[in-house]
Design an enzyme around this catalytic site. Sequence first.
Site, mmCIF file in Angstrom:
data_model
loop_
_atom_site.group_PDB
_atom_site.id
_atom_site.type_symbol
_atom_site.label_atom_id
_atom_site.label_comp_id
_atom_site.label_asym_id
_atom_site.label_seq_id
_atom_site.Cartn_x
_atom_site.Cartn_y
_atom_site.Cartn_z
ATOM 1 N N SER A 188 -8.092 -130.998 -0.409
ATOM 2 C CA SER A 188 -8.307 -132.105 0.514
ATOM 3 C C SER A 188 -9.803 -132.335 0.732
ATOM 4 O O SER A 188 -10.524 -132.607 -0.229
ATOM 5 C CB SER A 188 -7.557 -131.843 1.822
ATOM 6 N N ASP A 346 1.543 -138.782 -0.665
ATOM 7 C CA ASP A 346 0.245 -138.449 -0.076
ATOM 8 C C ASP A 346 -0.644 -139.682 -0.158
ATOM 9 O O ASP A 346 -0.766 -140.284 -1.241
ATOM 10 C CB ASP A 346 -0.375 -137.284 -0.853
ATOM 11 N N HIS A 376 1.047 -134.259 1.281
ATOM 12 C CA HIS A 376 -0.301 -133.745 1.490
ATOM 13 C C HIS A 376 -0.284 -132.371 2.151
ATOM 14 O O HIS A 376 0.445 -132.136 3.112
ATOM 15 C CB HIS A 376 -1.132 -134.706 2.342
#
Length: 406
Positions: A188, A346, A376
């Site tokens: 991320s 996501d 995610h």
Amino acid sequence: MRLRLAGAVLLSAAAYYVYVPLPSGVSEPWKLMLLDALFRSFMQASDVAHALGVCHRVHLLNRVVSWVEVIEARSCPAVHVTDSELGGVPARVFQPKGGKQPKRGVLYFHGGGWALGSGRMRSYDLLCRKMAEDLDSVIMSVDYRLAPEAVFPDQYHDALAASRAFLSSPVLERYGIDPQRVCVSGDSAGGNLAAAVAQELSSDDSIKVKFKVQALIYPVLQALDFYTPSYQQNQAVPILYRPYMARFWLQYLGADPSLEPLLLANNHSSLDQPAIGANIRSKLNWRALLPAERRKHYRPVVKETGSLGVMGKVPQLVDVRAAPLLADQEVLGRTPKAYVMTCEFDVLRDDGLMYVRRLQDAGVAVTSDHYEDGFHACMVFAYLPMMSSVGRRSMNNYIDWLDQNL
């Protein structure tokens, strides 16, 4: 009877709060709903605390994370674990006991929107322990500074300082790391930092040791288009809702949070923005960069006129150190062999897929590892209490790729 009725009402209210409509293909939907309900509760509580002036919303969230997740550095029979520093930046070091010498080495940056989380969290501790043991490699998990106290480029500078130290002869020799077999990785926001560091150091001729591979886990790579197909498709899919990502970006860039509606409307990237020329737009033209099965029926949202003052207030939006997807092809062509994990459900899916295509166009060997049932942050939920099946699968495949390519 009254107790039963009260219980039924409370149960119904809880079910109403927990339930959110999810796409049919997402992995273990009820687990995701429960996780999302917990996250939403914390986010809403932090918003209330922020509005009342009790504390910044991020501070409350990090206090909860620290209380629930952060653990001490504890060694086990297979892995020696210590807290140390890399270039003045805190890091947790995982060293496998025994095995071959020298070891492979992985530098890891945790996720959390540049504002949340820690390499000392239980989920990252367990991930890095498994990597150290399965790969017989030294893993260093970096605790870079966080927003709101630190804003761009502070997090980037911490990541760069830690990377330079990791690749230095004293550190490599101290931990017995093979300089020919080193990797930079992150998930991320950590994937963003890993990509930015890989670009910078691959172009720095003063660095003798280079990363052999880069491994990016559902990375966030741009903030100019909040209407990519994945942002449109997954805007209401847990756990990273579309408005959350805009908020994280503004916090990271030290910008006014009131700009959030402008970003979500793509007013900041309208055609009348002089700072965003055709060259920049081509680097995130998803109609050209994404395959048809990801573009689907979605259409671009490009405003003819927008909010002209935004780019002046937040010029960092086009800084490649913050948005690695915007790097020039020559820079990308010098970066190491890559692994990019993406998840269908996501909002950041297309950031990763566009980066895969841009790296390939630049001549870089890339493995695109896409999970049709993924969401995610699924990989860090591979362990208890969630024990996500797609999380476990993606984690194992990620480690397998490192084993075969590092």
